[in-house]
Design a protein around this motif. Structure first.
Motif, PDB file in Angstrom:
ATOM      1  N   ASN A   1       4.812 -66.079 -12.047  1.00  0.00           N
ATOM      2  CA  ASN A   1       4.737 -65.077 -10.997  1.00  0.00           C
ATOM      3  C   ASN A   1       4.662 -65.737  -9.621  1.00  0.00           C
ATOM      4  N   VAL A   2       5.473 -65.240  -8.686  1.00  0.00           N
ATOM      5  CA  VAL A   2       5.368 -65.662  -7.292  1.00  0.00           C
ATOM      6  C   VAL A   2       5.093 -64.423  -6.451  1.00  0.00           C
ATOM      7  N   THR A   3       4.138 -64.537  -5.571  1.00  0.00           N
ATOM      8  CA  THR A   3       3.777 -63.451  -4.665  1.00  0.00           C
ATOM      9  C   THR A   3       3.933 -63.963  -3.242  1.00  0.00           C
ATOM     10  N   PHE A   4       4.597 -63.157  -2.407  1.00  0.00           N
ATOM     11  CA  PHE A   4       4.777 -63.505  -1.004  1.00  0.00           C
ATOM     12  C   PHE A   4       4.979 -62.223  -0.212  1.00  0.00           C
ATOM     13  N   ARG A   5       4.930 -62.322   1.106  1.00  0.00           N
ATOM     14  CA  ARG A   5       5.182 -61.176   1.981  1.00  0.00           C
ATOM     15  C   ARG A   5       6.664 -61.171   2.333  1.00  0.00           C
ATOM     16  N   LEU A   6       7.324 -60.081   2.036  1.00  0.00           N
ATOM     17  CA  LEU A   6       8.751 -59.946   2.292  1.00  0.00           C
ATOM     18  C   LEU A   6       8.947 -58.838   3.313  1.00  0.00           C
ATOM     19  N   ASN A   7       9.369 -59.220   4.511  1.00  0.00           N
ATOM     20  CA  ASN A   7       9.570 -58.264   5.605  1.00  0.00           C
ATOM     21  C   ASN A   7       8.335 -57.401   5.823  1.00  0.00           C
ATOM     22  N   GLY A   8       7.169 -58.042   5.717  1.00  0.00           N
ATOM     23  CA  GLY A   8       5.909 -57.379   6.024  1.00  0.00           C
ATOM     24  C   GLY A   8       5.175 -56.768   4.850  1.00  0.00           C
ATOM     25  N   SER A   9       5.783 -56.728   3.680  1.00  0.00           N
ATOM     26  CA  SER A   9       5.136 -56.132   2.507  1.00  0.00           C
ATOM     27  C   SER A   9       4.938 -57.181   1.423  1.00  0.00           C
ATOM     28  N   GLU A  10       3.743 -57.173   0.831  1.00  0.00           N
ATOM     29  CA  GLU A  10       3.503 -58.116  -0.253  1.00  0.00           C
ATOM     30  C   GLU A  10       4.354 -57.717  -1.454  1.00  0.00           C
TER      31      GLU A  10
END
Length: 165
Positions: free
Chosen positions: A8-17
């Motif tokens: 699993n990878v979690t990041f903020r994409l265009n302001g949304s997690e």
């Protein structure tokens, strides 16, 4: 149950997690285009040399075709789709590119716009030579860069003007 070869990878994409299960060899551009459905980021050279796949990672330009998805864990990713405001207003760079006809085929345009946004975030008042040098990191085979340079300088002026509104 998740396969042993996925994580699993979690990041903020265009302001949304956001989170995705990815393979260790999976590139960021593939996650953006195929999983997130953000097809504005283009794949061209697949070597990180042309700039068509440029996105901003923590505000810095990055070639998403040579960035592994796992490298962006807990980071902020901004794509061309994330530049316009929530009410649909274009980013000053996007608006300037349109007004200056700074594209022909349009393939390199998203990467050029993202690179220009990063430049103006770092240097809000670049001179013509600084724009030329910065934008030379991305390849455009159509326009010859003159209209791109003009658009970036116009966007810098728009940014400065909006500070006083």
């Amino acid at each position: 149950m998740m396969s042993a070869d996925l994580f699993n990878v979690t990041f903020r994409l265009n302001g949304s997690e956001t989170s995705f299960h990815v393979r260790p060899e999976e590139m960021l551009i593939d996650v953006l285009r195929e999983r997130a459905g953000l097809t504005g980021t283009k794949l061209s050279c697949d070597l990180g040399a042309c700039g068509a796949c440029t996105v901003l990672v923590d505000g810095k330009p990055s070639a998403s075709c040579v960035t592994f998805a796992w490298q962006v864990v807990d980071r902020d990713i901004r794509t061309i789709e994330g530049l316009s405001s929530g009410d649909g207003d274009l980013d000053p760079v996007q608006a300037a590119f349109i007004e200056h006809s700074s594209f022909q085929c349009g393939y390199c345009t998203p990467g050029m716009i993202m690179l220009a946004r990063a430049l103006l975030d770092e240097n809000p008042n670049p001179n013509r030579d600084e724009v030329r040098q910065w934008m030379s990191a991305n390849i455009c085979r159509c326009t010859g860069y003159e209209m791109i340079i003009e658009a970036v300088q116009d966007a810098a002026e728009r940014n400065r003007s909006s500070l006083y509104e």
